[in-house]
Scaffold this motif. Sequence first.
Motif, PDB file in Angstrom:
ATOM      1  N   SER A 139      -7.459   0.782  -2.893  1.00 26.15           N
ATOM      2  CA  SER A 139      -6.896  -0.561  -2.832  1.00 26.15           C
ATOM      3  C   SER A 139      -7.014  -1.152  -1.434  1.00 26.15           C
ATOM      4  N   SER A 167       0.823  -1.205   0.000  1.00 27.92           N
ATOM      5  CA  SER A 167       0.000   0.000   0.000  1.00 27.92           C
ATOM      6  C   SER A 167       0.860   1.259   0.000  1.00 27.92           C
ATOM      7  N   LYS A 170       2.107   1.653  -3.506  1.00 24.83           N
ATOM      8  CA  LYS A 170       1.024   2.110  -4.372  1.00 24.83           C
ATOM      9  C   LYS A 170       0.769   3.602  -4.180  1.00 24.83           C
TER      10      LYS A 170
END
Length: 203
Positions: A103, A88, A91
């Motif tokens: 996400s 994460s 991302k």
Amino acid sequence: MSDRLTERLNAILPKITSSDFLGGQGIGNEIPFYVFDYPAEDELRIREHLAFLDNKLPKQAPDLKVVHVNLYDFLIDYIKGRGYFEKSLEKERTLGSAKAVKSIKSIASAEKLADHFYNEVMTGEPGLVLVSGVGSSYPIIRTHELLNNLHRHMGLTPLVMFYPGVYDKITLKLFGKASLAFDSSSTDRKRKARYYRAFRLID
């Protein structure tokens, strides 16, 4: 300091340690969920008072098992437990915050978080649950969705959520702005709004 917030904060400890509160007196068959709302700009004062409660409760009510859940820490632990924390972060670096949040929400639905809450918190059979970190965990955790999904897990255990915004006994307005109905998707709004109603801890 003798302002209204200080008066309300000072009323919390005697309220949550009273036999009437812990026994669910005066709420009928309602689920014992309570909201302590406060101006978002007073977040640091709330954190200080929560630290005071964490220290004072074991002394004033030694037989009462209290669990304090910070939703931000709870969320981070949940994401790490699923091996998704570093992904994460990457991302967010490459695609931006909005994509990262989307996400994370795909693996951290309100239902999944409520199940995790039960496994991590309620299996220890606490007598009282305090919840903070609402603003820090937004927008991944929407508190009205989490609370709705916690109903089936909490039984008669009182839950107190410290909320940086406004609660008018019908809707939650995070930071005093976003209006979040407890059961906005209900086709039987009147009946379910009553059932899912939370109480203001201190008016």
